[in-house]
Design an enzyme around this catalytic site. Sequence first.
Site, PDB file in Angstrom:
ATOM      1  CG  HIS A 110      -1.490   0.807   1.296  1.00 48.73           C
ATOM      2  ND1 HIS A 110      -2.840   1.359   0.400  1.00 48.73           N
ATOM      3  CD2 HIS A 110      -1.394   2.625   2.084  1.00 48.73           C
ATOM      4  CE1 HIS A 110      -3.337   2.335   1.101  1.00 48.73           C
ATOM      5  NE2 HIS A 110      -2.794   3.165   2.119  1.00 48.73           N
ATOM      6  CG  ASP A 111       2.874   4.008   2.290  1.00 48.00           C
ATOM      7  OD1 ASP A 111       3.938   5.378   0.990  1.00 48.00           O
ATOM      8  OD2 ASP A 111       3.582   4.868   3.624  1.00 48.00           O
ATOM      9  CG  LEU A 112       7.042   0.254  -3.772  1.00 48.41           C
ATOM     10  CD1 LEU A 112       7.922  -0.831  -2.384  1.00 48.41           C
ATOM     11  CD2 LEU A 112       7.051  -0.338  -4.433  1.00 48.41           C
TER      12      LEU A 112
END
Length: 249
Positions: free
Chosen positions: A168-170
């Site tokens: 989700h938060d690469l």
Amino acid sequence: MSSVKQGHQGAHSWLVDAEVIPDLAPQHFDIRFWQSANLITGHSTGRGTTYFVHHNHTPLVLRHYRRGGLIGKLLSDQYLFTGLSRCRSFQEFHLLNWMHAQGLPVPRPVAAHVHRSGPIYRADLILQQINKANDLHHILCASPLEASQWQNVGKTIARMHQAQIYHHDLNIHNLMQDEEGKIWLIDFDRCYKRHGTDWQPQNLARLKRSLEKESARTSPYYYQPDDFTCLLQGYHQQLNGNPHDKAAN
């Protein structure tokens, strides 16, 4: 994993890898317990404070779940309880446990905690600390990565995508490199297995935006556009080769 046990005590529920903490209790999720035992070895700050602790000579990471953005200013660390299986700490634990069993480069999950209070809950996660590793953002603040290192970053992300893992938060803060050059991915809150491949280019684009953002606001910052080209080369090499390519490790 057969060593994962579930426990309950009053308003507390948890999952634990009993091989690492066989005697786990709610106090293990309270930083005051570790402070009183003088077992805190460090901390890092971000959305909240993450603590590094020792248990039986095993380095662990204790993270309390906190909200970000505007809602975080109102609710801070509170989430609506709709069942244990939907709690963020339990979901992240199960995902990490599956990925770790597949040999993917992620931290080993040790314990997940949910503390209910009426319709809301608060949550914590304990992980095994990655040995002698630093996040790529801090590395790039000090020195450039070689082309082969960028390629390894791309190969690691490709392995996640081959396993259908959506991060989700690469961003560059959630990628780490240990002293042997191995690339790791961390922080799998709100991540999950996702079908198809349409989402994968957007996942990479998110990482590129984070690199460009940090490059614009941090000086010095050892990132050039050609570096991302090397990353993509490694990414496509992994996709087009053996999914278990050892070079990605």
